[in-house]
Design a protein around this motif. Structure first.
Motif, PDB file in Angstrom:
ATOM      1  N   ILE A  91       0.866  -1.173   0.000  1.00  0.00           N
ATOM      2  CA  ILE A  91       0.000   0.000   0.000  1.00  0.00           C
ATOM      3  C   ILE A  91       0.907   1.229   0.000  1.00  0.00           C
ATOM      4  N   GLY A  92       0.370   2.361  -0.457  1.00  0.00           N
ATOM      5  CA  GLY A  92       1.160   3.577  -0.515  1.00  0.00           C
ATOM      6  C   GLY A  92       2.163   3.608  -1.652  1.00  0.00           C
ATOM      7  N   VAL A  93       2.091   2.631  -2.563  1.00  0.00           N
ATOM      8  CA  VAL A  93       3.078   2.557  -3.638  1.00  0.00           C
ATOM      9  C   VAL A  93       2.966   3.778  -4.559  1.00  0.00           C
ATOM     10  N   TRP A  94       1.748   4.162  -4.893  1.00  0.00           N
ATOM     11  CA  TRP A  94       1.559   5.327  -5.757  1.00  0.00           C
ATOM     12  C   TRP A  94       2.042   6.602  -5.060  1.00  0.00           C
ATOM     13  N   GLY A  95       1.759   6.731  -3.776  1.00  0.00           N
ATOM     14  CA  GLY A  95       2.178   7.915  -3.037  1.00  0.00           C
ATOM     15  C   GLY A  95       3.679   8.066  -2.966  1.00  0.00           C
ATOM     16  N   PHE A  96       4.411   6.952  -3.068  1.00  0.00           N
ATOM     17  CA  PHE A  96       5.867   6.996  -2.992  1.00  0.00           C
ATOM     18  C   PHE A  96       6.525   6.772  -4.353  1.00  0.00           C
ATOM     19  N   ARG A  97       5.782   6.990  -5.432  1.00  0.00           N
ATOM     20  CA  ARG A  97       6.321   6.744  -6.770  1.00  0.00           C
ATOM     21  C   ARG A  97       7.564   7.581  -7.025  1.00  0.00           C
TER      22      ARG A  97
END
Length: 296
Positions: free
Chosen positions: A28-34
């Motif tokens: 989770i949070g992968v997009w936020g940490f792109r």
């Protein structure tokens, strides 16, 4: 900006400032940490839905002098990986940061597997675990920067809902936002705004706490002339009751707590609807506070 967005923004800034920082995502949070994946290859990793193994990886990183940040949904980061937090971090006295989302009933529509009102109470049983409940994204940024590198295991509980404006928070300290004689209200993190509304027009003290552990006993002891305390807790109720009794000992004390009952939430709906049903909105807190003021 919500707390999850504020979390990503703060940690991305720190990745550029502190080469010791490592981010471990549990899918989770992968997009936020792109941007972190691109700018800091090898320092932002998506381990996957493997919370227990991720804690082991994080502990190994910590043992080498790095500073891990582990991010997942609350029931998985706390309840599923509880033993790893206990043994790998607390027993070994290693530092690390564990950032959750979805605690209590924030993910109400996903059912019991994604509910986690017991996270704060469970983690308070781990010696050395620090617990932080920011009330908004701005407070998270301040509190995380103050505590992330202190060498202790620290849990940051992000909420889907939050207060509209930040307070001048400090790690480990409560804020006295108003003072009165008839009762003392202790509001945790996102419970501040309903607590403020509940106290309107009443002769009560309101303390705002964003750090649950370590508990600021000194501020409570100095701001409780009535010996009556209402705890406003966005988790299972009564988590801080032992801390309150110790802080005010040997004075006679009456403690009530507004929090979720130790029951499964079997209804669906939005977090705000659950709060209202549990009496955690302003009206429910006002009713409890009035009862406490008139208690003998």
């Amino acid at each position: 900006m919500n707390m999850r967005q504020g979390f990503a923004k703060t940690v991305l800034e720190l990745l550029a400032e502190d080469e010791r920082l490592m981010v471990l995502l549990c899918d989770i949070g992968v997009w936020g940490f792109r941007q972190g994946f691109a700018d800091h290859p090898g320092r932002v990793l998506n381990i996957g839905i493997l919370e227990q193994a991720t804690m082991g990886v994080a502990a190994g990183l910590s043992a080498t002098g790095l500073i891990p940040v582990v991010h997942s949904i609350a029931p998985f980061i706390v309840e599923r990986a509880f033993e790893q937090l206990k043994i790998d971090f607390c027993y070994q006295r290693l530092g690390g940061n564990f950032v959750s989302v979805g605690a209590s009933h924030d993910y109400a529509a996903l059912g019991c597997t994604h509910h986690c009102p017991g996270d704060v109470g469970a983690l308070k049983n781990l010696p050395g675990m620090e617990i932080v409940l920011p009330g908004c994204a701005g407070e998270f940024a301040v509190l995380f920067r103050q505590a992330y590198a202190n060498g202790n295991p620290t849990y940051f509980r992000l909420s889907e809902t939050g207060n509209s404006a930040p307070q001048p928070v400090e790690f480990g300290r409560m804020l006295a936002l108003r003072k009165g004689r008839e009762a003392t209200v202790v509001a945790l993190g996102p419970m501040l705004e309903p607590a403020l509304a509940a106290c309107e027009g009443l002769d009560v003290t309101l303390l705002y706490a964003t750090t649950v552990a370590p508990f600021d006993a000194q501020t409570l002891a100095a701001n409780c002339p009535s010996g009556k305390v209402l705890l406003c807790e966005p988790c299972f109720g009564g988590v801080l009751a032992p801390d309150v009794l110790r802080a005010l000992f040997p004075r006679p004390v009456v403690v009530d707590f507004a929090g979720q009952d130790t029951e499964f939430s079997r209804n669906y709906g939005k977090a705000r609807e659950h709060d209202a049903a549990l009496g955690l909105d302003a009206a429910g807190l006002r009713q409890r506070l009035a009862r406490l003021i008139h208690a003998h």
